[in-house]
Design an enzyme around this catalytic site. Structure first.
Site, PDB file in Angstrom:
ATOM      1  N   HIS A 165     -13.004  94.820  11.890  1.00  0.00           N
ATOM      2  CA  HIS A 165     -13.321  93.787  12.792  1.00  0.00           C
ATOM      3  C   HIS A 165     -12.503  92.640  13.022  1.00  0.00           C
ATOM      4  CE1 HIS A 165     -13.796  90.665   9.192  1.00  0.00           C
ATOM      5  NE2 HIS A 165     -14.110  91.947   8.601  1.00  0.00           N
ATOM      6  N   GLU A 207     -18.914  90.900  12.776  1.00  0.00           N
ATOM      7  CA  GLU A 207     -19.070  91.600  11.406  1.00  0.00           C
ATOM      8  C   GLU A 207     -19.165  90.404  10.371  1.00  0.00           C
ATOM      9  OE1 GLU A 207     -18.155  93.011   7.383  1.00  0.00           O
ATOM     10  OE2 GLU A 207     -17.207  91.401   8.204  1.00  0.00           O
ATOM     11  N   GLU A 248     -11.465  96.831   4.992  1.00  0.00           N
ATOM     12  CA  GLU A 248     -12.044  95.721   4.323  1.00  0.00           C
ATOM     13  C   GLU A 248     -10.698  95.368   2.830  1.00  0.00           C
ATOM     14  OE1 GLU A 248     -14.110  93.514   4.694  1.00  0.00           O
ATOM     15  OE2 GLU A 248     -15.342  94.244   6.157  1.00  0.00           O
ATOM     16  N   ASP A 281     -13.364  89.434  14.356  1.00  0.00           N
ATOM     17  CA  ASP A 281     -13.841  88.139  13.836  1.00  0.00           C
ATOM     18  C   ASP A 281     -13.372  87.642  12.594  1.00  0.00           C
ATOM     19  OD1 ASP A 281     -15.694  90.131  13.156  1.00  0.00           O
ATOM     20  OD2 ASP A 281     -17.221  88.687  12.916  1.00  0.00           O
TER      21      ASP A 281
END
Length: 383
Positions: free
Chosen positions: A74, A141, A170, A76
């Site tokens: 992601h 996300e 992540e 964002d």
């Protein structure tokens, strides 16, 4: 400055608080298109919450017969918090004392840059790679996650796109780069419980029904219940109360209603419907008059120690000399959506200690090794 660090800085400089992308995906798409990827931008969501999604794929020589490895993540980021508490501007990437500071440095723009540069290097050294490489990137996300990865997965499934492996960037490392891979996540089931009482003057309790008193034994039972024992991959399912509200604010009024917010983080040993039924039975057995609004945030998923986890383990060992740990701890991620259409899903990225914090940062000397780990994973699985 390495190509990976340079791209990381460019991505951090993009203001991309959910649902904004800030131009990150355009930067990524152009880099991928330059090495033969087909890239498609998909905008979704209501006018006041426009989400940008990127799908990109480069077919391998084996075509549809070859394996497909997807990098997912992601663009964002969460809000910065008070700017005056940052040592430097959160959207001005700053290197200080061996650390790269900026919002999204850990979660997860360093991983995104590493994905891209690892892929560029792999394609250059393996122009005839057999398997296919794909990217799925969203700007939704950190927020509601209603118009990001979930709709893109539905779209891919509708078009019959097969996925064999997925690496989500992540930040999973704990103490040193490479010490932890997430090979699954617990499910999340939330509820808002409303227990009915009868409001009355506190001096005349016989004229009212105090929902706090009525609910106390049942709440105690919920807290003490063992919902399951977990398994080799997951801790036992946990039940936690997050908010409790009752009363008018006056100290002489028996409240007419009790509201309790709670959450299950559940393993593969429990199903959402089982948890709902067991909880509601405890409340009914206590004689409570109640209603519950349920929200299933995601189901648990697990990837065993198969080809993908094995390749990533070997890549980490080769680059860092570390024997990594597989874990399912932590919160939910977009892996819960991808696992529905992909056989093997793992998460791996830089240290997570500063994610979402003031002065978020990554270790500069971890940037190139992270890229190398991703590249070595590609080399093992789709070369």
């Amino acid at each position: 400055m390495s190509a990976t660090l340079k791209l990381t800085e460019a991505l951090i400089a993009c203001h991309s608080v959910t649902p904004a992308d800030g131009g990150c995906q355009d930067l990524i798409a152009k880099r991928l298109q330059a090495i033969g990827f087909h890239a498609e931008s998909v905008v979704s969501g209501p006018e006041n919450f426009q989400v940008t999604n990127l799908w990109a794929i480069k077919k391998g020589k084996a075509g549809d017969q070859g394996k497909v490895l997807m990098f997912a993540g992601h663009t964002d980021v969460v809000p910065t918090g008070p700017l005056e508490k940052w040592t430097s501007d959160p959207f001005t990437p700053t290197i200080r004392d061996g650390m790269l500071y900026g919002r999204g440095a850990a979660d997860m723009k360093t991983s995104l840059a590493s994905f891209v540069v690892a892929t560029e290097e792999f394609v250059t050294t393996h122009p005839d790679h057999q398997g296919s490489i794909a990217f799925l990137i969203t700007s939704d996300e950190e927020g509601p996650a209603n118009d990001g990865t979930v709709i893109m997965c539905e779209r891919l499934q509708k078009h019959g796109q097969r996925l064999d492996y997925c690496v989500i960037g992540e930040p999973t490392s704990v103490n040193t780069l490479g010490d932890m891979i997430k090979n699954g996540r617990r499910g999340s089931l939330s509820g808002k419980l409303r227990v009915k009482g009868i409001q009355a003057h506190i001096a005349y309790p016989h004229l009212g029904q105090n929902p706090i008193h009525l609910s106390a034994p049942a709440i105690s039972a919920l807290v003490e219940t063992q919902w399951d024992k977990g398994n080799e991959y997951f801790q036992p399912t946990s039940f936690q109360i997050s908010n409790v509200h009752a009363g008018t604010g006056a100290n002489n009024v028996i409240p007419g209603k009790l509201v309790v917010d709670f959450n299950f983080r559940f393993s593969t040993e429990s199903k959402p419907e089982q948890l709902r039924e067991r909880l509601e039975k405890i409340l009914k057995d206590a004689g409570l008059e109640f209603e519950i609004d349920w929200v299933l945030g995601g189901s648990p998923f697990i990837t065993g120690d198969g080809d993908l986890a094995g390749a990533l383990r070997k890549a980490i060992k080769a680059e860092t000399k570390i024997d990594t740990e597989l874990s399912t701890t932590g919160g939910t991620s977009d892996g819960r959506f991808i696992a529905k259409i992909c056989k093997e899903v793992v998460e791996f990225g830089p240290l997570n200690a500063t994610s979402h914090k003031i002065d978020e940062c990554v270790i500069v000397d971890d940037v190139v090794p992270l890229k190398n780990i991703y590249r070595k994973t590609l080399e093992q699985l789709i070369a």
